[in-house]
Design an enzyme around this catalytic site. Structure first.
Site, PDB file in Angstrom:
ATOM      1  N   ASP A 152      29.484  38.475  51.852  1.00 19.00           N
ATOM      2  CA  ASP A 152      30.792  39.127  51.926  1.00 19.00           C
ATOM      3  C   ASP A 152      31.410  39.413  50.574  1.00 19.00           C
ATOM      4  O   ASP A 152      32.242  40.290  50.438  1.00 19.00           O
ATOM      5  CB  ASP A 152      31.763  38.274  52.764  1.00 19.00           C
ATOM      6  CG  ASP A 152      32.227  37.042  52.012  1.00 19.00           C
ATOM      7  OD1 ASP A 152      31.366  36.254  51.576  1.00 19.00           O
ATOM      8  OD2 ASP A 152      33.454  36.871  51.857  1.00 19.00           O
TER       9      ASP A 152
ATOM     10  N   ASP B 191      29.443  35.531  46.367  1.00 21.12           N
ATOM     11  CA  ASP B 191      28.624  34.350  46.586  1.00 21.12           C
ATOM     12  C   ASP B 191      27.512  34.673  47.576  1.00 21.12           C
ATOM     13  O   ASP B 191      27.255  35.829  47.881  1.00 21.12           O
ATOM     14  CB  ASP B 191      29.491  33.183  47.075  1.00 21.12           C
ATOM     15  CG  ASP B 191      30.295  33.558  48.315  1.00 21.12           C
ATOM     16  OD1 ASP B 191      29.928  34.526  48.997  1.00 21.12           O
ATOM     17  OD2 ASP B 191      31.300  32.885  48.602  1.00 21.12           O
TER      18      ASP B 191
ATOM     19  N   TYR C  96      37.716  31.064  55.469  1.00 23.77           N
ATOM     20  CA  TYR C  96      38.334  32.038  56.367  1.00 23.77           C
ATOM     21  C   TYR C  96      38.980  31.314  57.540  1.00 23.77           C
ATOM     22  O   TYR C  96      38.554  31.457  58.693  1.00 23.77           O
ATOM     23  CB  TYR C  96      37.297  33.053  56.863  1.00 23.77           C
ATOM     24  CG  TYR C  96      36.836  33.999  55.793  1.00 23.77           C
ATOM     25  CD1 TYR C  96      37.576  35.128  55.470  1.00 23.77           C
ATOM     26  CD2 TYR C  96      35.661  33.758  55.089  1.00 23.77           C
ATOM     27  CE1 TYR C  96      37.164  35.994  54.471  1.00 23.77           C
ATOM     28  CE2 TYR C  96      35.235  34.618  54.087  1.00 23.77           C
ATOM     29  CZ  TYR C  96      35.994  35.732  53.785  1.00 23.77           C
ATOM     30  OH  TYR C  96      35.588  36.582  52.798  1.00 23.77           O
TER      31      TYR C  96
ATOM     32  N   GLU D 195      36.644  39.557  41.473  1.00 18.87           N
ATOM     33  CA  GLU D 195      35.698  39.473  42.590  1.00 18.87           C
ATOM     34  C   GLU D 195      35.960  40.611  43.565  1.00 18.87           C
ATOM     35  O   GLU D 195      37.103  40.985  43.819  1.00 18.87           O
ATOM     36  CB  GLU D 195      35.801  38.129  43.306  1.00 18.87           C
ATOM     37  CG  GLU D 195      34.723  37.964  44.370  1.00 18.87           C
ATOM     38  CD  GLU D 195      34.573  36.542  44.867  1.00 18.87           C
ATOM     39  OE1 GLU D 195      33.500  36.211  45.388  1.00 18.87           O
ATOM     40  OE2 GLU D 195      35.537  35.763  44.734  1.00 18.87           O
TER      41      GLU D 195
END
Length: 499
Positions: free
Chosen positions: A94, A97, A246, A461
């Site tokens: 996603d 990482d 999440y 990121e």
């Protein structure tokens, strides 16, 4: 070594808010301060579209296809699911990482699919329709494998805590690849609902080119919705490994409404629409469609800074939507998509948006504001930096991304370990050896400042759902030159300045 954990903590909360707004806009369709221009050139939206779709190839997990265009990536995570006796090879990482999180992956596919549903013809005109479908199918193929029985969905592969102690490219992963699932005894209504929405939306996309596959996706979507609705529960309570990344801060109600509406759009089965209407009040929505529209338009007016009082979205001095410091561009990109779709909806129905502080707003003004946000992302901002990596002359060089910041597998086939990755590659001051083309990074702060530093994961990121929301918008803006009337005649810089 510093774990980059906190950058996830706000994503699900935003996704829940966004989903509720999307519900309101979707149900309507189902039923019925100036920025600093640092460049004199007109943004190339077609180029931005091409690059945005290329990004998803950088995020691929599994065995890469022969047509893979991002050649610094290689096969990875080829044993995912083996310990649990299930094939979970594939899907997307996603962000920067190497964990595969099911919830953001599903939301990414939903947004990509919605973009194709609305602007597929524009993508085809730009020569990118096939790439858009490939990006969607890479995700849905994985969901089909992850949904091993009607009431079982594998929702995560890898452990965020151990993964964040390592700085390794995906091809070298030595961290845990444990797989996690939700089922009747361990429910996860959010992730089941979002995956159902993704597969239902994708079934609409593939209906023309691959009807058999579209039917398969629709079957999975219907089963997942029934599972998520019948066995209700927050998925991070069943999958504790997801909680720090999440978490379901707002609960699963919005995902169930969201899934029901996508299933209605995919099937025209009145049962799904009735579900959304009958549960709206209990789930925090509304009992009538007019209230859905009112709430949706209130949100849109807030982005345009046309609500009375303080109920408006903050803009940076350069004119960018600003919500919070962690990955702020996810909010600007998703708002841009919503505003684009709603602008076209108003145009097609010969309506205008009614805002409490700004009277009636024409679709052209809404689309003009969208363009101000997109142009900001593409470099028309005080920093003169494009936040779409690889676009323009100046863009982030040190994206917080394991694969991009480490020597490619093809140029350095030797194993790179956890500590070695941190010591040699993470802490390097040099630009990344691989350009993460098409990635939309977290972006600038509330004063338009941006630090291009790898450790600055709040800003450097990128996430798949940042870019996914803009794919359709790029396609729409690329079509503007073909329209007879300039939609920005009524949206001058003085209009922006008055906000």
């Amino acid at each position: 070594m510093k774990k980059d954990v906190n950058h996830y903590c706000n994503h699900h909360q935003h996704r829940s808010i966004l989903s509720f707004i999307l519900i309101q806009i979707t149900i309507i369709a189902a039923v019925a301060a100036p920025f600093s221009d640092q460049s004199s050139s007109v943004p190339d939206y077609g180029d931005a579209l091409s690059k945005s779709l290329l990004y998803f190839e950088s995020q691929r997990s599994g065995r890469l296809p022969h047509g893979q265009r991002v050649n610094w990536r290689h096969h990875s995570a080829l044993l995912d699911g083996l310990e649990q006796g299930v094939d979970l090879v594939g899907g997307y990482y996603d962000a920067g990482d190497n964990v595969k999180f099911g919830l953001p992956m599903a939301f990414t596919i939903t947004m990509l699919s919605w973009g194709v549903i609305e602007y597929g013809d524009d993508m085809a005109a730009a020569g990118e329709y096939h790439h858009a479908l490939e990006a969607i199918k890479w995700g849905t193929d994985y969901f089909v494998k992850a949904h091993t029985s009607p009431n079982v969905l594998w929702v995560q592969v890898g452990d965020g805590d151990t993964d964040h102690y390592c700085w390794q490219r995906p091809e070298d992963m030595a961290t845990s690849r444990r797989a996690y699932k939700v089922d009747e005894k361990n429910p996860g209504s959010e992730v089941a609902g979002e995956t159902a929405a993704a597969m239902a939306a994708a079934s609409i996309v593939f209906r023309r080119t691959n009807p058999h596959y579209a039917h398969l996706l629709l079957q999975h979507a219907q089963q997942l919705f029934e599972f998520g609705d019948k066995y209700r529960g927050r998925y991070h309570e069943s999958v504790k490994a997801a909680k720090g990344f999440y978490p379901s801060t707002s609960g699963y109600n919005d995902e169930l409404l969201w899934a029901a509406l996508w299933l209605y759009k995919a099937t025209t089965n009145q049962t799904y629409l009735n579900y959304a209407l009958q549960n709206a009040h209990h789930f925090g929505g509304a009992t009538i469609l007019e209230t859905y529209r009112s709430k949706a338009e209130y949100y849109l007016c807030a982005n345009l800074n046309k609500n009375v009082g303080n109920d408006n979205v903050q803009l940076t001095p350069g004119g960018l939507i600003y919500i919070r410091q962690w990955n702020n561009l996810q909010y600007a990109s998703s708002a841009a998509f919503l505003l684009t779709v709603y602008s076209d909806h108003l145009r097609s129905t010969n309506r205008r948006l009614s805002c409490s502080a700004g009277g009636h707003v024409d679709p052209s003004e809404i689309l003009g504001f969208v363009r101000s946000q997109v142009d900001y992302v593409l470099g028309k901002n005080p920093a003169g930096t494009s936040y779409l990596v690889g676009y323009g002359k100046r863009y982030p060089q040190r994206v917080h991304h394991r694969g991009a910041s480490t020597a490619s597998y093809k140029s350095h086939e030797g194993f790179i370990g956890c500590v070695q990755g941190y010591d040699i590659w993470y802490r390097k001051r040099d630009p990344n050896p691989n350009v993460l083309v098409g990635a939309v990074v977290g972006g600038p702060d509330e004063k338009d400042r941006f630090r291009d530093v790898r450790e600055n994961h709040m800003q450097t990121e990128a996430c798949t759902y940042n870019t996914a929301a803009l794919v359709g918008v790029f396609a729409r803006l690329n079509r503007l030159e073909e329209e007879e009337d300039d939609p920005f005649d009524e949206y001058s810089s003085s209009t922006i300045a008055s906000m």
